[in-house]
Design a protein around this motif. Structure first.
Motif, mmCIF file in Angstrom:
data_model
loop_
_atom_site.group_PDB
_atom_site.id
_atom_site.type_symbol
_atom_site.label_atom_id
_atom_site.label_comp_id
_atom_site.label_asym_id
_atom_site.label_seq_id
_atom_site.Cartn_x
_atom_site.Cartn_y
_atom_site.Cartn_z
ATOM 1 N N HIS A 123 7.719 5.905 3.613
ATOM 2 C CA HIS A 123 8.399 5.690 2.128
ATOM 3 C C HIS A 123 7.083 5.131 1.323
ATOM 4 O O HIS A 123 6.625 4.016 1.812
ATOM 5 N N PRO A 124 6.693 5.560 0.128
ATOM 6 C CA PRO A 124 5.843 4.807 -0.684
ATOM 7 C C PRO A 124 6.117 3.470 -0.859
ATOM 8 O O PRO A 124 5.327 2.517 -1.110
ATOM 9 N N GLY A 125 7.157 3.246 -1.092
ATOM 10 C CA GLY A 125 7.721 1.964 -1.426
ATOM 11 C C GLY A 125 7.442 0.777 -0.509
ATOM 12 O O GLY A 125 7.011 -0.342 -0.812
ATOM 13 N N VAL A 126 7.730 1.238 0.670
ATOM 14 C CA VAL A 126 7.426 0.540 1.804
ATOM 15 C C VAL A 126 5.855 0.241 2.216
ATOM 16 O O VAL A 126 5.334 -0.871 2.362
ATOM 17 N N TYR A 150 3.056 9.470 4.771
ATOM 18 C CA TYR A 150 3.362 10.063 3.526
ATOM 19 C C TYR A 150 2.332 10.283 2.755
ATOM 20 O O TYR A 150 1.226 9.779 2.736
ATOM 21 N N LYS A 151 2.418 11.163 1.849
ATOM 22 C CA LYS A 151 1.444 11.566 0.972
ATOM 23 C C LYS A 151 0.863 10.549 -0.008
ATOM 24 O O LYS A 151 1.777 10.363 -0.937
ATOM 25 N N ARG A 152 -0.294 10.205 -0.136
ATOM 26 C CA ARG A 152 -0.538 9.126 -1.057
ATOM 27 C C ARG A 152 -1.348 9.728 -2.126
ATOM 28 O O ARG A 152 -1.964 10.725 -2.171
#
Length: 152
Positions: A123-126, A150-152
């Motif tokens: 998850h981007p938040g993590v 995840y996709k950045r």
């Protein structure tokens, strides 16, 4: 932790919990916070069972608003904590609960850690929170490692 992590089947999984007694039960359908029941036709070894078996996965419990699952692996002179999974209830997101859990985790285990492994982040938040601790580690704090999945 009631969650099984297949990559580390024999490791002792521990859970750090953020509890709010006023929060009450989790919203319906909240993954990992609700108790779920499912039926399986296969045993732990993968063999087909004669009769289907009901599997009950316990939820996190009433009042739990966030949790962090981890394992502490021994090293030669220190330990290597590995974060498996962290989750915040949907009705409590954006309140800093994940940040508070990670801060407490580093406070408890960072002083004796060779490094802290965040594992596979999905998850981007993590990932954003991880980068804050990684940067601090690069500036003389606890060395921190992990993988973005995840996709950045």
């Amino acid at each position: 932790s009631p969650i099984e992590y297949p990559a580390h089947p024999k490791a002792k999984i521990e859970r750090l919990v953020l509890f709010d007694p006023a929060a009450g039960p989790a919203p319906a359908g909240e993954y990992t916070f609700d108790t779920t029941t499912s039926t399986t036709n296969y045993g732990k070894t993968g063999r087909r069972l004669k009769k289907p078996r009901t599997v009950v996965s316990p939820g996190a419990g009433d009042g739990v608003v966030a949790f962090l699952d981890f394992t502490i692996f021994p090293s030669v002179d220190k330990v290597v904590p590995l974060i498996h999974y962290m989750r915040v209830r949907s009705d409590h997101r954006g309140m800093g609960h994940a940040r508070a859990l990670v801060a407490e985790f580093y406070r408890r285990y960072g002083a004796n850690a060779r490094w802290i492994d965040w594992g596979d982040m999905i998850h981007p938040g993590v990932g954003k929170l991880y980068l804050e601790y990684k940067d601090a580690g690069d500036r003389g704090g606890v060395p921190t490692t992990g993988k973005h999945r995840y996709k950045r």
